[in-house]
Design a protein around this motif. Structure first.
Motif, PDB file in Angstrom:
ATOM      1  N   ASN A  39      28.504 -81.786 -49.895  1.00 24.21           N
ATOM      2  CA  ASN A  39      28.767 -82.941 -48.760  1.00 24.21           C
ATOM      3  C   ASN A  39      29.843 -83.867 -48.984  1.00 24.21           C
ATOM      4  O   ASN A  39      29.312 -85.008 -49.282  1.00 24.21           O
ATOM      5  N   ASN A  40      30.881 -83.249 -49.035  1.00 23.88           N
ATOM      6  CA  ASN A  40      32.040 -84.751 -49.273  1.00 23.88           C
ATOM      7  C   ASN A  40      32.513 -85.301 -48.549  1.00 23.88           C
ATOM      8  O   ASN A  40      33.935 -85.737 -48.402  1.00 23.88           O
ATOM      9  N   MET A  41      32.318 -84.815 -47.120  1.00 27.84           N
ATOM     10  CA  MET A  41      32.570 -85.803 -45.930  1.00 27.84           C
ATOM     11  C   MET A  41      32.511 -87.013 -45.872  1.00 27.84           C
ATOM     12  O   MET A  41      31.933 -87.818 -46.411  1.00 27.84           O
ATOM     13  N   PRO A  74      30.697 -85.765 -57.714  1.00 29.61           N
ATOM     14  CA  PRO A  74      31.304 -86.876 -58.052  1.00 29.61           C
ATOM     15  C   PRO A  74      32.537 -87.861 -58.117  1.00 29.61           C
ATOM     16  O   PRO A  74      32.897 -86.212 -58.282  1.00 29.61           O
ATOM     17  N   GLY A  75      32.770 -88.890 -57.203  1.00 29.99           N
ATOM     18  CA  GLY A  75      34.427 -89.597 -57.586  1.00 29.99           C
ATOM     19  C   GLY A  75      34.479 -89.863 -56.238  1.00 29.99           C
ATOM     20  O   GLY A  75      36.051 -89.910 -55.626  1.00 29.99           O
ATOM     21  N   ILE A  76      33.706 -88.874 -55.454  1.00 36.62           N
ATOM     22  CA  ILE A  76      34.039 -89.052 -53.719  1.00 36.62           C
ATOM     23  C   ILE A  76      33.767 -90.721 -53.351  1.00 36.62           C
ATOM     24  O   ILE A  76      32.441 -91.402 -53.809  1.00 36.62           O
ATOM     25  N   VAL A  77      34.648 -91.136 -53.033  1.00 42.23           N
ATOM     26  CA  VAL A  77      34.437 -92.783 -52.777  1.00 42.23           C
ATOM     27  C   VAL A  77      33.283 -93.105 -51.540  1.00 42.23           C
ATOM     28  O   VAL A  77      33.430 -92.580 -50.318  1.00 42.23           O
ATOM     29  N   ARG A  78      32.345 -94.028 -51.518  1.00 39.35           N
ATOM     30  CA  ARG A  78      31.259 -94.124 -50.558  1.00 39.35           C
ATOM     31  C   ARG A  78      31.291 -95.571 -50.484  1.00 39.35           C
ATOM     32  O   ARG A  78      31.258 -96.571 -51.423  1.00 39.35           O
ATOM     33  N   SER A  79      30.350 -95.973 -49.583  1.00 40.64           N
ATOM     34  CA  SER A  79      30.009 -97.605 -49.001  1.00 40.64           C
ATOM     35  C   SER A  79      28.737 -97.438 -49.871  1.00 40.64           C
ATOM     36  O   SER A  79      28.142 -96.415 -50.073  1.00 40.64           O
ATOM     37  N   ASP A  80      28.024 -98.571 -49.870  1.00 40.81           N
ATOM     38  CA  ASP A  80      26.927 -99.113 -50.580  1.00 40.81           C
ATOM     39  C   ASP A  80      25.895 -97.966 -50.296  1.00 40.81           C
ATOM     40  O   ASP A  80      24.576 -97.537 -50.718  1.00 40.81           O
ATOM     41  N   ASP A  81      25.721 -98.268 -48.633  1.00 38.92           N
ATOM     42  CA  ASP A  81      24.723 -97.594 -47.898  1.00 38.92           C
ATOM     43  C   ASP A  81      24.148 -96.021 -48.477  1.00 38.92           C
ATOM     44  O   ASP A  81      23.358 -95.643 -48.423  1.00 38.92           O
ATOM     45  N   ALA A 109      36.755 -83.342 -48.085  1.00 35.46           N
ATOM     46  CA  ALA A 109      36.654 -84.918 -48.249  1.00 35.46           C
ATOM     47  C   ALA A 109      38.182 -85.555 -47.515  1.00 35.46           C
ATOM     48  O   ALA A 109      39.525 -84.522 -47.866  1.00 35.46           O
ATOM     49  N   VAL A 110      38.120 -86.177 -48.175  1.00 35.79           N
ATOM     50  CA  VAL A 110      39.561 -87.478 -47.093  1.00 35.79           C
ATOM     51  C   VAL A 110      39.937 -87.401 -48.462  1.00 35.79           C
ATOM     52  O   VAL A 110      39.643 -88.525 -49.119  1.00 35.79           O
ATOM     53  N   PRO A 111      41.402 -87.174 -48.568  1.00 34.60           N
ATOM     54  CA  PRO A 111      42.293 -87.849 -49.626  1.00 34.60           C
ATOM     55  C   PRO A 111      42.232 -88.768 -50.287  1.00 34.60           C
ATOM     56  O   PRO A 111      43.018 -89.623 -48.968  1.00 34.60           O
ATOM     57  N   ASN A 112      42.955 -90.101 -51.132  1.00 42.19           N
ATOM     58  CA  ASN A 112      42.816 -91.125 -51.143  1.00 42.19           C
ATOM     59  C   ASN A 112      44.324 -91.013 -51.741  1.00 42.19           C
ATOM     60  O   ASN A 112      45.470 -92.127 -52.277  1.00 42.19           O
ATOM     61  N   ALA A 113      44.849 -90.372 -52.830  1.00 39.62           N
ATOM     62  CA  ALA A 113      45.733 -90.133 -53.605  1.00 39.62           C
ATOM     63  C   ALA A 113      46.572 -89.208 -53.030  1.00 39.62           C
ATOM     64  O   ALA A 113      47.113 -88.761 -52.248  1.00 39.62           O
ATOM     65  N   THR A 114      48.420 -89.368 -53.600  1.00 38.76           N
ATOM     66  CA  THR A 114      49.234 -88.434 -53.239  1.00 38.76           C
ATOM     67  C   THR A 114      49.298 -87.244 -53.700  1.00 38.76           C
ATOM     68  O   THR A 114      49.118 -86.162 -52.970  1.00 38.76           O
ATOM     69  N   SER A 115      48.763 -86.994 -54.775  1.00 39.79           N
ATOM     70  CA  SER A 115      48.629 -85.700 -55.378  1.00 39.79           C
ATOM     71  C   SER A 115      47.118 -85.023 -54.978  1.00 39.79           C
ATOM     72  O   SER A 115      46.368 -86.411 -55.512  1.00 39.79           O
ATOM     73  N   LEU A 116      46.425 -84.237 -55.047  1.00 36.43           N
ATOM     74  CA  LEU A 116      45.018 -83.683 -55.067  1.00 36.43           C
ATOM     75  C   LEU A 116      44.807 -83.555 -56.346  1.00 36.43           C
ATOM     76  O   LEU A 116      43.093 -84.226 -56.263  1.00 36.43           O
ATOM     77  N   SER A 117      45.264 -83.750 -56.822  1.00 33.62           N
ATOM     78  CA  SER A 117      45.181 -83.137 -58.870  1.00 33.62           C
ATOM     79  C   SER A 117      44.714 -84.372 -59.858  1.00 33.62           C
ATOM     80  O   SER A 117      44.561 -84.546 -60.515  1.00 33.62           O
ATOM     81  N   ASP A 118      45.143 -86.059 -58.803  1.00 32.97           N
ATOM     82  CA  ASP A 118      44.979 -87.246 -58.997  1.00 32.97           C
ATOM     83  C   ASP A 118      43.354 -87.654 -58.444  1.00 32.97           C
ATOM     84  O   ASP A 118      43.494 -88.763 -58.804  1.00 32.97           O
ATOM     85  N   GLU A 119      43.128 -87.275 -57.538  1.00 40.83           N
ATOM     86  CA  GLU A 119      41.730 -87.560 -57.169  1.00 40.83           C
ATOM     87  C   GLU A 119      41.049 -87.440 -57.847  1.00 40.83           C
ATOM     88  O   GLU A 119      40.701 -86.732 -58.543  1.00 40.83           O
ATOM     89  N   PRO A 120      39.175 -88.515 -57.985  1.00 36.85           N
ATOM     90  CA  PRO A 120      38.542 -89.136 -59.229  1.00 36.85           C
ATOM     91  C   PRO A 120      37.453 -86.974 -58.747  1.00 36.85           C
ATOM     92  O   PRO A 120      36.820 -87.112 -59.995  1.00 36.85           O
ATOM     93  N   PHE A 121      37.666 -87.014 -58.303  1.00 34.48           N
ATOM     94  CA  PHE A 121      36.990 -85.472 -57.779  1.00 34.48           C
ATOM     95  C   PHE A 121      37.434 -84.276 -58.168  1.00 34.48           C
ATOM     96  O   PHE A 121      37.129 -83.184 -57.824  1.00 34.48           O
ATOM     97  N   TRP A 122      38.815 -84.323 -58.457  1.00 35.27           N
ATOM     98  CA  TRP A 122      39.418 -83.285 -58.531  1.00 35.27           C
ATOM     99  C   TRP A 122      38.800 -82.447 -59.628  1.00 35.27           C
ATOM    100  O   TRP A 122      38.839 -81.069 -59.803  1.00 35.27           O
ATOM    101  N   PRO A 123      38.418 -82.601 -60.830  1.00 35.09           N
ATOM    102  CA  PRO A 123      38.376 -81.531 -62.556  1.00 35.09           C
ATOM    103  C   PRO A 123      37.038 -81.355 -61.902  1.00 35.09           C
ATOM    104  O   PRO A 123      36.080 -80.130 -61.949  1.00 35.09           O
TER     105      PRO A 123
END
Length: 142
Positions: A39-41, A74-81, A109-123
């Motif tokens: 679940n990467n929503m 791993p690498g999906i940006v999340r709030s503390d809660d 997942a909602v991408p934050n980088a301009t390229s998907l391969s630059d997302e922290p979760f990509w690897p």
């Protein structure tokens, strides 16, 4: 105490009934289906997505022992809660490859980088795709 069941206790009677059925060979195990949900929503959609898929999976699992294992990349940006919820209710992503999964449900997942391969979760995502292609029967991309 003699160890004999108390005939007045309904749970003892039920347990004895199960023992009799098992002795007669009438007790069968339901086939198990194990589904991993990655679940990467976004935070606001995390819980509704859990409920939605669990409802659908349970509705289609008639006669099966359904096991749903929740994970998040791993690498999906999340709030503390939400990080706390994931830590408390989800399995560690690193143990996914140790479990038998009949199927995977992988949410977007909602991408934050301009390229998907630059997302922290990509690897982690590319490794998951490779693993799923040889270790599951089916993958649902949502």
């Amino acid at each position: 105490m003699s160890g004999e069941p108390n005939s007045n206790d309904p749970s003892d009677a039920a347990l004895e009934g199960l023992r009799n059925v098992a002795r007669a060979g009438q007790l069968t195990r339901r086939p198990r289906i194990s589904v991993g949900m990655i679940n990467n929503m976004p935070d606001v959609a995390l819980q509704p997505t859990e409920r939605q898929f669990l409802t659908h999976l349970e509705g289609g699992a008639d006669g099966f022992d359904l096991r749903v294992h929740n994970f998040a990349l791993p690498g999906i940006v999340r709030s503390d809660d939400v990080r706390g919820r994931v830590k408390a209710r989800y399995l560690d992503y690193d143990c996914l490859s140790e479990l038998h999964m009949d199927a995977l449900v992988i949410t977007g997942a909602v991408p934050n980088a301009t390229s998907l391969s630059d997302e922290p979760f990509w690897p982690h995502l590319t490794k998951l795709i490779d693993w799923a292609s040889t270790h599951t029967l089916s993958v649902l991309w949502y």
